[in-house]
Design an enzyme around this catalytic site. Structure first.
Site, PDB file in Angstrom:
ATOM      1  N   GLN A 128       0.836  -1.197   0.000  1.00 21.65           N
ATOM      2  CA  GLN A 128       0.000   0.000   0.000  1.00 21.65           C
ATOM      3  C   GLN A 128       0.872   1.249   0.000  1.00 21.65           C
ATOM      4  OE1 GLN A 128      -2.553   0.228   3.420  1.00 21.65           O
ATOM      5  NE2 GLN A 128      -3.434   2.198   2.869  1.00 21.65           N
ATOM      6  N   GLY A 129       0.757   2.068  -1.025  1.00 25.69           N
ATOM      7  CA  GLY A 129       1.541   3.298  -1.124  1.00 25.69           C
ATOM      8  C   GLY A 129       0.706   4.523  -0.820  1.00 25.69           C
ATOM      9  N   SER A 131       1.194   6.724   2.655  1.00 27.18           N
ATOM     10  CA  SER A 131       1.964   7.723   3.404  1.00 27.18           C
ATOM     11  C   SER A 131       3.203   8.168   2.634  1.00 27.18           C
ATOM     12  CB  SER A 131       2.396   7.157   4.755  1.00 27.18           C
ATOM     13  OG  SER A 131       1.282   6.926   5.582  1.00 27.18           O
ATOM     14  N   GLU A 246      -9.841  -0.902   6.622  1.00 26.30           N
ATOM     15  CA  GLU A 246      -8.615  -1.140   7.386  1.00 26.30           C
ATOM     16  C   GLU A 246      -8.859  -0.995   8.877  1.00 26.30           C
ATOM     17  OE1 GLU A 246      -3.923   0.279   7.530  1.00 26.30           O
ATOM     18  OE2 GLU A 246      -5.384   1.447   6.392  1.00 26.30           O
TER      19      GLU A 246
END
Length: 402
Positions: A128-129, A131, A246
């Protein structure tokens, strides 16, 4: 905590329990128990994913029409609770629980046909990109730029705290496609192949010694326009949808309860330094009882959310409450584990992995060896997925109306 189940749901629970008894590999269970971090290594996680996929249970949160089980919210809860009680490893959440719902809700038919089966088969391992340096809790300030050039985007920027990017071959990410509008309106959701020219991954080692997170650099990376999910500028809406999953898409209480059970059992064998067992010490029993009550309270909140989902309602901002409570409780229970083993619980072995034939020898026990590393790793719980402060703000505004 026991809940009254219908005969059908009780039969389902028993089916899951028997399957776990017969098919959870002993080495996978042992590896999960000796893993300090939230995410187990692929050599464990992908093995367990494969077992569940063969059974047809890996996409247990997915609708049947997209390759999932089509289980009810209560069945999904029972499955997670039985997995936790059996000591099964956490599933590979990034592709399975976060990206997949985005794809089958916002993706094109071609994206559904390509992405979803490869998550189940393990052919694609996702990270997951989101932050970035300077854009963590204030995610809307992200600066990674994507410029449309004909049939592709040119992407430049970097992402940080990217969990398992060193294992992943693909990354779902948020990029900025428009700098002339409100920050949130200029964000877009893209799928990026990590073997593309211009992608590099730099490891970040935690204080516990784990290589779990990374910084990913994107230098003029070419991304096909067909990898756009939703429309340009829809990334913020998709990100909010994903973060609800999430923060509240899983049941935290069963796993927390399982870990507390292990601590309670171990305390019966640990000396209190006065000729008795630690489990008989009044202060210790008080701490364990307080944690147990908190686990039970969290489970009731999660069951209420599941009840709302079963009625067709969205989980909503209540997921911030479960994330906040679970994060604090995770740290409390991990501190109990450190205190349980006394000086042996303070050892910090930085070699990895702590399981298998080549694992380093620990002091006292494997559980004692893992305790401090797990405690240090769990400090991130009050940061990832939105900090405690962010969750408190959401609760204050959206739940309490302050």
């Amino acid at each position: 905590m026991d809940i009254e189940l219908s005969p059908q749901d009780a039969a389902f629970r028993d089916e899951v329990r028997i399957f776990l008894r017969d098919h959870l590999p002993a080495d996978v269970k042992a590896g999960a128990a000796a893993t300090p971090s939230v995410f187990v290594e692929p050599e464990i996680g992908q093995v367990w994913n494969g077992v569940l996929n063969k059974k047809g249970w890996l996409g247990y949160q997915w609708p049947a029409e997209h390759g999932g089980t089509g289980w009810t919210p209560l069945q999904r809860y029972l499955f997670e609770k039985e997995c936790a009680a059996a000591g099964a490893p956490n599933l590979t959440v990034l592709g399975l629980k976060l990206l997949a719902p985005v794809i089958y809700n916002f993706g094109t038919e071609a994206q559904k046909a390509q992405v979803l089966p490869r998550i189940l088969s393990g052919e694609d391992y996702w990270c997951q990109g989101f932050s970035e340096p300077g854009a963590g809790s204030d995610l809307a300030s992200l600066k990674t730029r994507a410029v449309l050039e004909g049939d592709h985007y040119r992407v430049t920027g970097s992402k940080i705290w990217t969990t398992h990017a060193h294992h992943a071959n693909r990354m779902f990410t948020l990029v900025r496609t428009n700098t002339e509008v409100k920050k949130q309106a200029g964000i877009t959701f893209l799928l990026i192949d990590l073997d593309s020219p211009g992608v590099s991954v730099r490891p970040i080692l935690t204080n516990a010694g784990d290589h779990e997170v990374n910084q990913v650099f994107l230098e003029d990376v070419i991304v096909p326009a067909e990898n756009l999910v939703g429309g340009e500028g829809q990334g913020w809406t998709i990100a909010k949808f994903l973060l609800e999953n999430e923060r509240g898409g899983s049941c935290h209480a069963p796993k927390l309860g399982y870990d507390l059970d292990q601590i309670e059992t171990a305390a019966k064998l640990e000396s209190d330094g006065k000729g008795g067992a630690l489990s008989d010490q009044t202060d210790w029993r008080r701490r364990v009882a307080k944690a147990r009550l908190a686990v039970n309270a969290l489970e009731m909140i999660e069951l209420k959310i599941i009840s709302e989902i079963a009625k067709g309602r969205k989980p909503g901002p209540q997921t911030s409450l479960t994330k906040l409570l679970a994060s604090n409780l995770r740290q409390d229970i991990d501190l109990l584990a450190v205190d349980l083993y006394g000086p042996a619980g303070l050892q910090l072995e930085t070699a990895r992995p702590l399981y298998g034939d080549n694992a380093p020898q620990g002091l006292h026990s494997k559980e004692a060896q893992v305790a401090s590393a797990r405690y240090l790793n769990s400090r991130a719980w009050t940061i990832f997925g939105g900090t405690n402060e962010i969750q408190s703000t959401i609760i204050a505004k959206s739940v309490l109306g302050l």
